[in-house]
Structures are given as C-alpha cells and as structure tokens.
Design an enzyme around this catalytic site. Sequence first.
Site, mmCIF file in Angstrom:
data_model
loop_
_atom_site.group_PDB
_atom_site.id
_atom_site.type_symbol
_atom_site.label_atom_id
_atom_site.label_comp_id
_atom_site.label_asym_id
_atom_site.label_seq_id
_atom_site.Cartn_x
_atom_site.Cartn_y
_atom_site.Cartn_z
ATOM 1 C CG HIS A 77 -1.540 1.391 1.415
ATOM 2 N ND1 HIS A 77 -2.607 1.860 0.672
ATOM 3 C CD2 HIS A 77 -1.178 2.421 2.221
ATOM 4 C CE1 HIS A 77 -2.887 3.106 1.032
ATOM 5 N NE2 HIS A 77 -2.027 3.475 1.963
ATOM 6 C CG HIS A 132 0.831 6.730 0.012
ATOM 7 N ND1 HIS A 132 -0.032 7.789 0.146
ATOM 8 C CD2 HIS A 132 0.345 5.749 0.815
ATOM 9 C CE1 HIS A 132 -0.996 7.466 1.006
ATOM 10 N NE2 HIS A 132 -0.796 6.231 1.421
ATOM 11 C CD GLU A 192 -4.259 6.714 2.458
ATOM 12 O OE1 GLU A 192 -4.365 5.882 1.550
ATOM 13 O OE2 GLU A 192 -3.269 6.781 3.208
ATOM 14 C CB SER A 198 -2.704 0.217 -2.797
ATOM 15 O OG SER A 198 -3.541 0.671 -1.752
HETATM 16 FE FE FE Z 1 -1.965 5.332 2.908
#
Ligand code: FE
Length: 292
Positions: free
Chosen positions: A141, A146, A187, A206
């Site tokens: 993730h 990110h 997010e 993700s």
């Molecule tokens: Fe995150």
Amino acid sequence: MKGVNLGVAPVTYGTGDRPPRGDYARARSDYTCEQDWAQYSAADHDTYRRLYTRQLQHLPGLACDEFIAAVSELGEPEHIPRFDDISERLIKATGWQIVSVPGLIPEEAFFALLAARRFPVTDWIRRPEEFDYVVEPDVFHDLFGHVPLLFNPVFADYMQAYGAGGMKASRLDACELLARLYWYTVEFGLIDTPLGLRAYGAGILSSAGELPNSVRSSGPRRVGFDLQRLMRSRYRIDSFQDTYFVIDSFYQLFDATAPDFTPVYNAVRQRIAAEGEIEPGAVLAGEREFSV
Ligand code: FE
Ligand code: PHE
C-alpha cells in the site's frame, strides 16, 4: 515525553482491537527504522510481485496519468524494492525521500516527516491470506499507492504542506478535521480529466476492488472538492467509500489548501456544532455530483 519513541505502538485513528503488528522497539526516536531487506522471504517477494502485477493491469482508464507515468519508478515488480534505490530517483525528481517505518506511527511524527519531505513506508508485507485486504497499511500500500505521485512536483509540494499543516493542527487540536483532508485526497481522491474521472488516492490505487468501484460504479457519490464540506464529512475505514471528492487538478488542490486553516477550523467547528457532521454517502442540496 512528546516526540520520544517509547518502543510501543502508537495510538492512531481507525485502528481496530488488534495492536499494530510492527516491532516498534527497533525504531529510532523519529520512528524511522532500517529496511531490513535481507529478512524478506521468497514468499514475501512473491506476494509483492503478485500484488504489483495484478494492480498494474487495472490502472489503464482508472488511474490518473501522473500516477501511470511514474509507477515504473518503483523498479522491477519481481522483488520488494530497496527503499534507498527509489529514494535516489525521487530526490532527483522532487527532493523527497522514502524512509522505512515499522508500521503506523503517531501523528506528530508522521507530520514532521512529511514536512521534511520524507515519506514513511511500512517495511513489512501482508500475509498471503490478506492478499485482497489488509487492515493496516503494508509495504505494498505505502509504496505502490503513495510513492508514484511523490514524483509529481505539485503533488509533492502538497504533501509537504500537509505535513507542516499537521504540525499546526496538532497545536490547534484540529487533527481530526485535517485527517479528513488526508483521507479524502491522499487516500481516496478522484480527479476529473478530459477522458473522465480517474483515481489519484493511494487507498484506491492499491486496492483491486476499490479502483473500479470508485471510478466506474454507480453506487458511490462523487462530489466536487470543497474544503469545508470535506472537513465536516465522516468516513468509513472498513468498506469501500460511499463518497469521493473530485478535484479538477493538483493545482486546484494545492491552491485550495494553501491559506491558513486556523479560521477554516473555526468555521467548520461552528458549522458542525450547528448542523452536525455529514455522514458518508450523503448528498447535500444543490451539490455538484459527478456522473460516471
Ligand atoms: Fe496510505
Ligand atoms: N494551509 C494549511 C494550514 O494553514 C496547511 C495545509 C496545506 C494543510 C495543505 C493541508 C494541506 O493549516
């Protein structure tokens, strides 16, 4: 004891009844640790490779161009990358580096790292039985979700500004409001493009399930980015989002969040006191909704 790593797991929003699984005793006072690359097993690398190759196939038409353009900066999908290799490229692109952490870290430590253009990446990977869903962020993730957008100069500056804003929010007791901004942008953000909506949020990018849900499904609400509306909006951590906020561009996001938030927090608090918070999935009268 503020800012001192006590060797115990931090208290964070949205954690469940299980304690975080990382080993915090090996972290430094700023909560960073060495990425112990040698301790990854062949099965760990295989989990990463399978997650990466599956997710890569889902990106066209669903992920924003900036993300797709940069995802190869993560290196070959065969192994969990060495963070230092990515940092070498990232420093040249935007001046950011990635640093290893044992898992979720306390907010203040997190904000301080972002403000210094250091992005904390959890070094452990999920167990095979958690392939589709892991409660806490893991290396897949954190890296896949990110890191690609940290290669984009405008988004990279936004992330640093967020960190600095977080340090201020801590003093103003406004972390919960600011956390909503992170949730609904970093997010779970969507961006409007000439070809349609695309995802830029790491929680979406993700996740094999949430990526098509957020961009294509008729279920969720998609509303235009509005800072105060967003800060009044609660969110779910245990299911796909019912509401996504849509930006027009990373410039819009940067500009809308550049002003001092002190009066914004006050206005949002007053509005919440008067009218309450906004539930996930709610649509307000007259609100611009994006259709898919
Ligand atoms: Fe995150
Ligand atoms: N402008 C914000 C403040 O004064 C800082 C910030 C920037 C917060 C970008 C979040 C994102 O608090």
